[in-house]
Write a protein that holds these residues in place. Sequence first.
Motif, PDB file in Angstrom:
ATOM      1  N   PHE A   1       0.816  -1.209   0.000  1.00  0.00           N
ATOM      2  CA  PHE A   1       0.000   0.000   0.000  1.00  0.00           C
ATOM      3  C   PHE A   1       0.859   1.271   0.000  1.00  0.00           C
ATOM      4  N   SER A   2       2.072   1.212   0.552  1.00  0.00           N
ATOM      5  CA  SER A   2       2.939   2.393   0.485  1.00  0.00           C
ATOM      6  C   SER A   2       3.475   2.605  -0.933  1.00  0.00           C
ATOM      7  N   ALA A   3       3.797   1.518  -1.650  1.00  0.00           N
ATOM      8  CA  ALA A   3       4.216   1.651  -3.048  1.00  0.00           C
ATOM      9  C   ALA A   3       3.068   2.176  -3.896  1.00  0.00           C
ATOM     10  N   ALA A   4       1.845   1.740  -3.561  1.00  0.00           N
ATOM     11  CA  ALA A   4       0.662   2.183  -4.306  1.00  0.00           C
ATOM     12  C   ALA A   4       0.267   3.609  -3.941  1.00  0.00           C
ATOM     13  N   THR A   5       0.915   4.204  -2.951  1.00  0.00           N
ATOM     14  CA  THR A   5       0.705   5.609  -2.610  1.00  0.00           C
ATOM     15  C   THR A   5       1.801   6.483  -3.218  1.00  0.00           C
ATOM     16  N   LEU A   6       3.017   5.983  -3.234  1.00  0.00           N
ATOM     17  CA  LEU A   6       4.148   6.716  -3.789  1.00  0.00           C
ATOM     18  C   LEU A   6       3.999   6.946  -5.293  1.00  0.00           C
ATOM     19  N   LEU A   7       3.651   5.914  -6.031  1.00  0.00           N
ATOM     20  CA  LEU A   7       3.627   6.015  -7.492  1.00  0.00           C
ATOM     21  C   LEU A   7       2.607   7.031  -8.011  1.00  0.00           C
ATOM     22  N   PRO A   8       1.354   7.031  -7.530  1.00  0.00           N
ATOM     23  CA  PRO A   8       0.444   8.070  -8.021  1.00  0.00           C
ATOM     24  C   PRO A   8       0.896   9.474  -7.658  1.00  0.00           C
ATOM     25  N   ALA A   9       1.578   9.626  -6.522  1.00  0.00           N
ATOM     26  CA  ALA A   9       2.096  10.953  -6.162  1.00  0.00           C
ATOM     27  C   ALA A   9       3.089  11.437  -7.206  1.00  0.00           C
ATOM     28  N   VAL A  10       3.936  10.536  -7.697  1.00  0.00           N
ATOM     29  CA  VAL A  10       4.890  10.883  -8.755  1.00  0.00           C
ATOM     30  C   VAL A  10       4.148  11.239 -10.050  1.00  0.00           C
ATOM     31  N   ILE A  11       3.144  10.449 -10.392  1.00  0.00           N
ATOM     32  CA  ILE A  11       2.354  10.699 -11.603  1.00  0.00           C
ATOM     33  C   ILE A  11       1.644  12.048 -11.513  1.00  0.00           C
ATOM     34  N   TYR A  12       1.004  12.293 -10.379  1.00  0.00           N
ATOM     35  CA  TYR A  12       0.269  13.550 -10.209  1.00  0.00           C
ATOM     36  C   TYR A  12       1.206  14.756 -10.271  1.00  0.00           C
ATOM     37  N   ALA A  13       2.353  14.653  -9.590  1.00  0.00           N
ATOM     38  CA  ALA A  13       3.292  15.775  -9.559  1.00  0.00           C
ATOM     39  C   ALA A  13       3.824  16.086 -10.957  1.00  0.00           C
ATOM     40  N   GLY A  14       4.209  15.050 -11.700  1.00  0.00           N
ATOM     41  CA  GLY A  14       4.735  15.274 -13.047  1.00  0.00           C
ATOM     42  C   GLY A  14       3.708  15.879 -13.982  1.00  0.00           C
ATOM     43  N   THR A  15       2.469  15.393 -13.901  1.00  0.00           N
ATOM     44  CA  THR A  15       1.413  15.892 -14.783  1.00  0.00           C
ATOM     45  C   THR A  15       1.052  17.332 -14.447  1.00  0.00           C
ATOM     46  N   VAL A  16       0.909  17.634 -13.163  1.00  0.00           N
ATOM     47  CA  VAL A  16       0.567  19.003 -12.749  1.00  0.00           C
ATOM     48  C   VAL A  16       1.682  19.971 -13.138  1.00  0.00           C
ATOM     49  N   ALA A  17       2.936  19.568 -12.961  1.00  0.00           N
ATOM     50  CA  ALA A  17       4.066  20.438 -13.319  1.00  0.00           C
ATOM     51  C   ALA A  17       4.039  20.770 -14.809  1.00  0.00           C
ATOM     52  N   LEU A  18       3.776  19.779 -15.642  1.00  0.00           N
ATOM     53  CA  LEU A  18       3.726  20.025 -17.084  1.00  0.00           C
ATOM     54  C   LEU A  18       2.519  20.863 -17.472  1.00  0.00           C
ATOM     55  N   TYR A  19       1.414  20.685 -16.771  1.00  0.00           N
ATOM     56  CA  TYR A  19       0.240  21.521 -17.048  1.00  0.00           C
ATOM     57  C   TYR A  19       0.553  22.989 -16.777  1.00  0.00           C
ATOM     58  N   ILE A  20       1.281  23.239 -15.678  1.00  0.00           N
ATOM     59  CA  ILE A  20       1.636  24.622 -15.345  1.00  0.00           C
ATOM     60  C   ILE A  20       2.483  25.246 -16.460  1.00  0.00           C
ATOM     61  N   VAL A  21       3.429  24.475 -16.975  1.00  0.00           N
ATOM     62  CA  VAL A  21       4.340  24.989 -18.004  1.00  0.00           C
ATOM     63  C   VAL A  21       3.637  25.159 -19.350  1.00  0.00           C
ATOM     64  N   LYS A  22       2.746  24.235 -19.692  1.00  0.00           N
ATOM     65  CA  LYS A  22       2.176  24.188 -21.039  1.00  0.00           C
ATOM     66  C   LYS A  22       0.724  24.647 -21.146  1.00  0.00           C
ATOM     67  N   ARG A  23       0.111  25.089 -20.054  1.00  0.00           N
ATOM     68  CA  ARG A  23      -1.324  25.319 -20.089  1.00  0.00           C
ATOM     69  C   ARG A  23      -1.753  26.394 -21.088  1.00  0.00           C
ATOM     70  N   LYS A  24      -0.875  27.365 -21.378  1.00  0.00           N
ATOM     71  CA  LYS A  24      -1.229  28.417 -22.336  1.00  0.00           C
ATOM     72  C   LYS A  24      -1.235  27.907 -23.772  1.00  0.00           C
ATOM     73  N   GLN A  25      -0.610  26.752 -23.996  1.00  0.00           N
ATOM     74  CA  GLN A  25      -0.522  26.203 -25.352  1.00  0.00           C
ATOM     75  C   GLN A  25      -1.592  25.148 -25.635  1.00  0.00           C
ATOM     76  N   LEU A  26      -2.402  24.833 -24.637  1.00  0.00           N
ATOM     77  CA  LEU A  26      -3.439  23.825 -24.820  1.00  0.00           C
ATOM     78  C   LEU A  26      -4.554  24.356 -25.715  1.00  0.00           C
ATOM     79  N   PRO A  27      -5.202  23.481 -26.469  1.00  0.00           N
ATOM     80  CA  PRO A  27      -6.343  23.906 -27.270  1.00  0.00           C
ATOM     81  C   PRO A  27      -7.505  24.285 -26.367  1.00  0.00           C
ATOM     82  N   PRO A  28      -8.463  25.033 -26.855  1.00  0.00           N
ATOM     83  CA  PRO A  28      -9.598  25.431 -26.020  1.00  0.00           C
ATOM     84  C   PRO A  28     -10.420  24.223 -25.591  1.00  0.00           C
ATOM     85  N   THR A  29     -10.976  24.310 -24.388  1.00  0.00           N
ATOM     86  CA  THR A  29     -11.790  23.223 -23.883  1.00  0.00           C
ATOM     87  C   THR A  29     -13.147  23.198 -24.569  1.00  0.00           C
TER      88      THR A  29
END
Length: 501
Positions: free
Chosen positions: A391-419
């Motif tokens: 259960f600790s491995a299953a908590t660590l991995l999504p934290a890494v996924i979430y952090a990486g995705t959110v970081a890239l959203y911050i950098v690239k959000r102005k370049q995303l197509p309109p919703t």
Amino acid sequence: MTHAHDPVRSLASPTQAEHQPKMAKDLSAFTLFAVAFGFVSIATGIFTAYGSVLNSSGPLGIWTWPIVVVGQLAVALVFGALAARVPVTGYAYQWVSRLANPVIGWIMGWISFMFLGVVVVAVDYTIASTILPVLLGYAGTTANAWAITAVVILLQAALVAISTHATQKVNNTAVTLQLIGMIGLTVLLFAVGLITGQFDWSTLFSTGSVPTEGYFALGSLSDISPWAMGFLLGAFTIVGFESAANLAEETKDPANVVPRAMWRAVLSLGVLGFLFLVAVTGLSGDPAALANSPTPVADVITTVLGSFVGKALLVLVVISIFSCGLVITLSGSRLIWAMSRDERFPGWRSFRKISPSRGTPMNATVFMFLVGQAVLGVFSAFSTDALFALFSAATLLPAVIYAGTVALYIVKRKQLPPTRGFTLGRWEVPVLAVAVVWLIWELLIFRDESFRASWVYVFVMLGIGAVYFVWLLSRKGIRGLTMPDLASIDAELDAEPPHHA
């Protein structure tokens, strides 16, 4: 609206699609909510991790739960903004491939695969190691826990492979039962506890057998405070809401339905889960003694409401865990299929196929089953505390996924197509700030020495992925790792009538 050359809005090419059977696009809004709700599954998470939190943080540790809910809700809102712009099966893998580049996207996809491979074992192992021995009255051993978990994983994979509709019906029913059961139990616990005077408010602020000295300390480079360990309860439970995004290509109006499913699941589960935790903790009696039980939640229910209700809770938890594992298997098979469709997963020629008769990625599902069996065997053989390591491995991995995705959203959000649906609007910056602060704090928790087994799993799986990645580079080069034969999906989206949130 045209983005013919925009790599962010893309799918497999029409030429490729003509020769492959397609999955039906008919999932309802409730089904998507049930998928997110079923993956998160408060009955599963609380039952699995509550005893560990009593041991590490005492009853006071439950007050970390609301902080986790706020943090994960912010992450879910960011993911909703992405899902409304890139409604493609494969969620974080697809998003990162388009936000950054296909190489980083591949790494994120592999980490997501690692997470799904371990979390399905983590939840299913709970049934065999802690619940069934109490429910059926037999002595649990490592051998029978392994055998029962293996059978549960097999049943889940078989159902997912045979029929998506049958999987939906089972999960929808399980989620409905979990909602009714958890609400009913929470109300009963509060009512009986307050009427009989068994409810002790002071227990909610007790550290139990955990020393108060240094309880809220910041810790050191390899050690964290008891209070920080309490965050594992919420962090382990409130993950997987993004599984709704992994069914975007099988959903009507995904730009609105998927984001709503994610944030509503987090919010509803967060509120209900906290009320349930308060009820159980206030009625725990001697929390230090309760911490030694393999089924502390069931013990409280049995003491307060009687053995019949206690047994009924265990049955409910078994149903909830089976549903949770079912959704994880469903999500994992879709991720493997999505990466294989892009020719970027080992054995992709086989795993990208859709069964013409079943309409499911059957080969990908079989592989997901085999991965689960392998992870189960490794953790059962080499870990003295397999459940905590899982259960600790299953908590660590999504934290890494979430952090990486959110970081890239911050950098690239102005370049995303309109919703075409959900949007954060003026709340975007505050939501991002909350998500960033929460994810940094969560990742810092895993510096503790007790998570060594989790990091070993991460590095071993990353090593396996690195070997395959080097092989990909040797065959295709970096340029050859770009998403193959991608075409804009705008025409497909524009063909549908506009929807409004």
